[in-house]
Each structure stands twice: as structure tokens, then as C-alpha cells.
Design a protein around this motif. Structure first.
Motif, short mmCIF file in Angstrom:
data_model
loop_
_atom_site.label_atom_id
_atom_site.label_comp_id
_atom_site.label_asym_id
_atom_site.label_seq_id
_atom_site.Cartn_x
_atom_site.Cartn_y
_atom_site.Cartn_z
N UNK A 162 0.88 -1.27 -0.08
CA UNK A 162 -0.22 -0.09 0.06
C UNK A 162 0.97 1.19 0.06
N UNK A 163 2.03 1.13 0.32
CA UNK A 163 2.99 2.31 0.27
C UNK A 163 4.16 2.31 -0.63
N UNK A 164 4.09 1.54 -1.69
CA UNK A 164 5.00 1.50 -2.80
C UNK A 164 4.86 2.91 -3.60
N UNK A 165 3.69 3.55 -3.77
CA UNK A 165 3.52 4.56 -4.67
C UNK A 165 4.10 5.54 -3.96
N UNK A 166 3.87 5.77 -2.58
CA UNK A 166 4.32 6.69 -1.71
C UNK A 166 5.72 6.92 -1.64
N UNK A 167 6.56 5.48 -1.74
CA UNK A 167 8.02 5.49 -1.86
C UNK A 167 8.58 6.03 -3.18
N UNK A 168 7.70 5.70 -4.04
CA UNK A 168 8.23 5.99 -5.63
C UNK A 168 8.18 7.51 -5.77
N UNK A 169 6.99 8.44 -5.08
CA UNK A 169 6.88 9.59 -4.92
C UNK A 169 7.93 10.37 -4.35
N UNK A 170 8.04 9.96 -3.28
CA UNK A 170 9.30 10.32 -2.36
C UNK A 170 10.47 10.33 -2.92
N UNK A 171 10.93 9.37 -3.59
CA UNK A 171 12.05 8.91 -4.29
C UNK A 171 12.15 10.07 -5.42
N UNK A 172 11.19 10.20 -6.36
CA UNK A 172 11.10 10.89 -7.32
C UNK A 172 11.51 12.50 -6.75
N UNK A 173 10.84 13.03 -5.62
CA UNK A 173 10.91 14.32 -5.27
C UNK A 173 12.15 14.50 -4.76
N UNK A 174 12.79 13.57 -4.22
CA UNK A 174 14.08 13.67 -3.73
C UNK A 174 15.21 13.54 -4.60
N UNK A 175 15.09 13.50 -5.76
CA UNK A 175 16.17 13.71 -6.82
C UNK A 175 16.43 12.12 -7.40
N UNK A 176 15.84 11.28 -7.03
CA UNK A 176 16.12 9.56 -7.42
C UNK A 176 15.57 9.43 -8.84
N UNK A 177 16.46 8.48 -9.54
CA UNK A 177 15.66 7.97 -10.63
C UNK A 177 14.72 6.96 -10.55
N UNK A 178 13.42 7.24 -11.25
CA UNK A 178 12.33 6.27 -11.14
C UNK A 178 11.63 6.03 -12.49
N UNK A 179 12.37 6.53 -13.50
CA UNK A 179 11.51 6.21 -14.94
C UNK A 179 11.83 4.89 -15.64
N UNK A 180 12.58 4.36 -15.02
CA UNK A 180 12.82 2.89 -16.01
C UNK A 180 12.38 1.55 -15.05
N UNK A 181 11.57 1.72 -14.14
CA UNK A 181 11.22 0.49 -13.46
C UNK A 181 9.98 1.03 -12.46
N UNK A 182 9.57 -0.24 -11.97
CA UNK A 182 8.41 -0.08 -10.68
C UNK A 182 8.71 -1.15 -9.89
#
Length: 617
Positions: free
Chosen positions: A77-97
Motif C-alpha cells: 500500500x505504500x510503494x506509490x508513496x515510496x516512488x513519489x518520495x524518491x522522485x521528489x528527492x532526486x532519485x531516478x524512477x523512470x525505468x522501473x516500478x
């Protein structure tokens, strides 16, 4: 998603709140600390001690039932929050889920084609939970005063994780909520599931891991309740054994070493998102880019869209995977079992053998490894066994004369036997030793295979039996290999085959036909030092950022379970050298030897041993 943490309150059978008095809990915890801090049990009593410690822990867990902090829903239930937080923090999130891969659990799934060696994932430092971020958190004041925290980074990370989990405003909450709610490390095994491992190479480390974790919990529980600084932590009202077990398992399955900001040393860290990757065979493809101050990972191989993205955790044995990561890897190309060997100090030729081994950089007593593939022994173990089986005349050849030092370089080289008789002895020894070790198991390989066919076997029991069977298979292969080699060299001796001779100018002096021995053993560390635990600075111009210096990373096993896995300490080198000198003097009196024999022996007394880190708590 706005999920809130909640604290459950234990209920009694009548429905009223069950209150555990602080004094009662403190007495139980004090008893646990005393039990875990007592002297090590005598040989054969380790299981009995484990059962006693476990009984105390279960009594504490029963009284703490329902008091742990948990999150609503499942981690997915929290994976979408993890990805959003990572993206906002400057991590790469475009090539995977993040995706569910059945028996392998959650992992990263490619959302596009990714080429091998392509940089597809980077995590900036501000997302990492590190020993340094712990020092700068609410845990900081206690860290500055407690020597245990200062000495054990993994314990610091575990308490850091618990403190941040209890803080609703923690910046790491999206990461913490995405972590598993429980694990498959042996800390979560039932007693009967651990029993499957009795007699195995791994059981001692597993029992030590449980004891150390229980001791740490009892120590910090008392600290949190009584220390003026510790009592200010958000753990005072809710710090259960289950909480600590969860935090320790989260750290041991995920921790890694990264450089500090100035690059002067390494520190332990949890790396969000990247730690979702599952393991496969391969090479380390993750590093730390100091210039951009971020963890970077390149693809291990080509990945098509929708395929799972793997990384390589390092050259771990299955025992290490089970103990520290909570899984058994079926196709482990680096599986091995430990074998403890040493030259007896009561042996007449001990001093001479110890000196030859010392010149080769090998202790007279150590823990080696038998490998799952061919050859089953490393160059270091081959060298040790050759010296172990040498006659007095053969030892003289490696101690005396101008060419003695050069001959040391051939000890680990399978192309240059000491003698056919020596080869027969060492492979006979290996064949017999492996066969004897097989007899120490309570079940046969056939019985293990039959047990694994039972459909009602628990996951933990299955993993334990798989590990037990894997150890036996390695020993069976080593014994069979020893027999085949023995027969081969017996034939060489019988046929009078001339012994291969080396020339000092021959390049073969420095090379071995075996893949694990391309350098002289004197120039390399013992392979049996835990592999992958040291960070090395390397140039990866073909991998990362056009040649920027990065730290190559390997998921690091924890320290608290490994206190007694290092080599046994040998006699001081000075004492060995003194014995060797007297032996050489007596040899000189009956042999016309060259000048400098004594000097050569004395020089070796100045050799410094490179011992693996001894981790204990």
C-alpha cells in the motif's frame, strides 16, 4: 496514502487491558541480560543455552503482545508513496516500478528495455539512513555517550530505524512503511525449525546471532528505561523484543557500506528503493559516486520491458544468505562450507611447517573453505595441505638454499607438486576429512531430499533442510574429488612419471591453471576472509560517469553474528621463528648450507599477519 501508525494494547482473556508492571518487565529483561552475558557454554551445550535464552525471550514476548508499533495495511500500500518520495528527492524512477514476483517476493520490474551496463538507478545521499544521520537525529545525544552504539554501526542503524518509525514527521517514513513487516531470517524461526540445522556448519552462527540479538535488546531496554538521555527517545513507552528483532533484520538484510561525504572513510547505510532489488549470480554493478554524492547502479545484463531487474549481492555462501538475508539461493556459484585445519603444535615438525606457511602468508591454524565447484579447494588451501603433508626433507627444500624463497611461490600452484607422494597424502587427507565430516550429520542426503518433497513443510524448515543438504553435497563432491585426485597421482607415481620442474624465468611460476590462483599466494589475502566486506575504490570508466571514481559496493553482512568465525590465533611469529632458527642451526651442522639461511628465517619473524576483522558485541 496517509496511513497512520497505531499502538495495539494487549488484551486479557476477559477483555480488560492486561497491564504488565514495569518492575516485572525489568526483572525479566535483567534475567535475560544476565543469561546472555554469561560465559560461553562448554562444547556441546550451545543448543541447551539457546533453548534457555529462547524460553526467556518468549516469556517477554508474551507479556509484550500487542504493544508493538505497526502500520495499517500491507507494505504494498505504500510503494506509490515510496516512488513519489524518491522522485521528489532526486532519485531516478523512470525505468522501473516495484512489483510482486511470487516466491521471490517484491522486486524491481523494468518498464522499458534496459541495456547491460546502462545507468538506470541512482539514490542521493539525503535519502539514505546512515550512522551519520543517526548522530544528527534524536538518537544523537545517546550515541555520543554510549560505547556500544559507537562501536556497532548496525545496532545504531537498528535503533535509528525504530526512532524514525515512531516519529510521524520523519522524512524517511515513506521508506520505513515500505519495509517488510516481518522477515525470514533465523531470528524468526520456530525452535523446531532451527533444530533442522543441528550438526550443520551454520548452526553455531545462527545460535550466536539469536543470543547476541537478545543481549542487545535487554541492554538497550534497560538503557531506555533508566538512562536520562535514552529515556527521551520515542521508544520509552513501546520498545518490544519484536520491535528490535524487526529492526535488526531490516538492517542485516539491507545494510551496505558507503563512503562518508568527504570520502575519508566508510559508514553503514540503508539505501531506499535500491534495496528492493533481488539477487542473482553476476558481478557487483553498484557504486558510490562521490562527485555527485549518490549511490549508482548499472544494469547487470540486458533487461526487456516487464522483466525483473536483479543485482549481485556478492560472493556469499548459502549459509550467509540464510543467516543474514533470509533466503536460500539454489544456483549459488559461490557456495562453500568452512573447514577448520591446523598443524598440531605437538608435532615434531611444527616449527618448520609453521615457518614455511608463514613465508607463504598462511597461518598455521585457520578456517578454510571447500567450494561447490571444481576445484573444491583454493590455492591457499592447496598450499596449506602441501605443507601439512610435507616430510622433513621436503620442508628443508622450502626453507634452505638460494631458491627456497622462490619455491614458496609454487605452493599454491597445481602445476608444480612437491612430490607425487605429497600429492597422494594431501588428497587422501581431503577425501578422508570430508567423509568424516559427512558422518557428523544426523540425516543422509537421501533423507533430506525425501523431507523436501513433503508438501506441508514450513518455509523456514524447507530453507533449513536445503542448507543442510547443500553442505553435504559440497562435502560429497570434495570427497569424490579427493579420491579421483589420489588415484591420478598414485598412477603417476606407479608409472614413474617425472615431476614437473619450474624455471624461475617461466611465467607459469606466477600462474595457475585454476581460475582462483592467478597470483602467487604470498601476494594475496586468504580467500577465507569474508569476501565482499571491504570497500575498494576503483575506476569504472566503462560503467559509471565516464571514469569518475566510485566506491564499489557489496551488501554487507551484519557484524553481531560473526564474532567467532575468524581464523584461530596462532603462536606469536617470534616464538615460531625462534624454534625455526634453532632447527635450522641443527640442520646447518650436518649440511653445507649457504650464508643467509638464518637471516632469511629472521626476516620472516617481522612479517605482519593480515587477520580478518573479528566482529563481536
Amino acid at each position: 496514502m496517509g496511513k497512520k501508525s497505531r499502538v495495539k494494547t494487549q488484551k486479557s482473556g476477559s477483555g480488560a487491558s492486561a497491564v504488565v508492571s514495569p518492575k516485572e518487565m525489568m526483572n525479566l529483561v535483567s534475567e535475560l541480560l544476565q543469561k546472555c552475558s554469561s560465559a560461553a557454554p562448554s562444547a556441546g551445550k550451545e543448543w541447551e543455552e539457546y533453548v534457555q535464552i529462547r524460553a526467556l525471550v518468549e516469556k517477554i514476548r508474551k507479556k509484550q503482545k500487542g504493544m508493538s508499533v505497526v502500520f495499517d495495511g500491507g507494505r504494498e500500500d505504500y510503494f506509490s508513496d515510496l516512488m513519489s518520495w524518491a522522485r521528489d528527492s532526486g532519485a531516478s524512477c523512470d525505468g522501473f516500478t516495484v512489483a510482486n514476483f511470487g516466491k521471490e517476493g517484491y522486486g524491481l520490474r523494468a518498464t522499458k528495455d534496459i541495456k547491460a551496463e546502462e545507468l538506470f538507478l541512482w539514490i542521493p545521499r539525503k535519502m539514505l539512513m546512515t550512522v551519520e544521520s543517526a548522530q544528527n537525529s534524536v538518537l544523537g545525544p545517546l550515541y555520543s555517550q554510549d560505547r556500544i552504539l559507537q562501536a556497532m554501526g548496525n545496532v545504531t542503524l537498528a535503533l535509528h530505524l525504530l526512532c524514525e518509525r515512531a516519529d510521524p514527521s520523519s522524512p524517511w517514513l515513506p521508506y520505513i512503511r515500505s519495509l517488510p513487516q516481518d522477515y525470514d531470517t533465523p531470528l524468526y524461526y520456530q525452535q523446531d525449525e532451527v533444530r533442522h540445522l543441528l550438526g550443520t556448519q551454520a548452526v553455531q552462527d545462527i545460535l550466536s546471532q539469536y543470543k547476541n540479538t537478545a543481549r542487545q535488546y535487554a541492554y538497550f531496554y534497560k538503557l531506555v528505561q533508566t538512562h536520562p538521555t535514552a529515556s527521551k527517545l520515542p521508544l520509552k513507552d513501546s520498545f518490544t523484543f519484536d520491535d528490535y528483532r524487526w529492526a535488526v533484520s531490516s538492517v542485516m538484510t539491507r545494510q551496505n557500506q558507503i563512503p562518508t561525504e568527504d570520502g575519508s572513510r566508510v559508514t553503514l547505510a540503508l539505501i531506499p528503493l535500491w534495496d528492493m532489488c533481488n539477487h542473482t549470480n553476476g558481478l557487483i554493478t553498484t557504486g558510490y559516486n562521490l562527485e555527485d554524492d549518490r549511490c549508482e547502479c548499472v544494469a547487470l545484463q540486458d533487461y526487456k520491458e516487464n522483466e525483473q531487474i536483479y543485482i549481485f549481492y556478492g560472493t556469499r555462501s548459502n549459509a550467509e544468505f540464510v543467516i543474514h538475508n533470509g533466503f536460500f539461493f539454489q544456483d549459488n556459484a559461490h557456495d562453500r562450507v568452512k573447514i577448520k585445519l591446523g598443524v598440531s603444535k605437538s608435532e615434531r615438525l611444527y616449527a618448520m611447517k609453521a615457518e614455511v606457511l608463514a613465508r607463504a602468508g598462511i597461518p598455521a591454524s585457520s578456517i578454510f573453505a571447500l567450494h561447490c565447484n571444481e576445484p573444491p579447494i583454493s590455492a591457499q588451501l592447496l598450499a596449506f595441505l602441501r605443507v601439512f603433508c610435507m616430510t622433513e626433507e621436503e620442508l628443508k627444500d622450502y626453507l634452505l638454499g638460494e631458491r627456497a624463497i622462490n619455491k614458496i611461490f609454487t605452493l599454491g600452484n597445481s602445476e608444480f607438486p612437491v612430490s607425487w607422494e605429497n600429492e597422494i597424502k594431501l588428497w587422501t587427507f581431503l577425501e578422508t576429512r570430508a567423509a568424516l565430516l559427512l558422518k557428523t550429520y544426523k540425516t543422509t542426503s537421501e533423507e533430506d531430499r525425501s523431507m523436501l518433497e513433503k508438501p506441508d513443510l514450513s518455509l523456514h524448515s524447507r530453507v533449513a533442510i536445503q542448507l543442510r543438504l547443500a553442505e553435504k553435497q559440497i562435502l560429497e563432491k570434495a570427497s569424490a574429488s579427493g579420491r579421483a585426485k589420489r588415484l591420478h597421482f598414485e598412477k603417476q607415481l606407479e608409472e614413474g612419471t617425472p615431476l614437473p620442474r619450474y624455471e624461475e624465468s617461466d611465467i607459469a611460476l606466477l600462474e595457475n591453471a585454476d581460475a582462483d590462483a592467478k597470483l602467487p599466494i604470498i601476494l594475496r589475502k586468504l580467500e577465507e576472509v569474508e569476501e565482499g566486506q571491504e570497500i575498494q575504490v576503483e575506476e569504472h570508466s566503462h560503467l559509471l560517469n565516464g571514469g569518475k571514481a566510485v566506491y564499489e559496493m557489496d551488501i554487507s553482512p551484519p557484524t553481531e553474528a560473526n564474532g567467532d568465525t575468524g581464523p584461530v590465533q596462532e603462536e606469536t611469529q617470534e616464538k615460531v621463528s625462534e624454534d625455526v632458527n634453532s632447527t635450522l642451526d641443527s640442520i646447518k651442522s650436518s649440511n653445507a648450507t649457504q650464508k643467509g639461511q638464518r637471516e632469511a628465517a629472521d626476516l620472516s619473524a617481522n612479517r605482519t599477519e593480515e587477520n580478518p576483522k573479528e566482529n563481536s558485541d
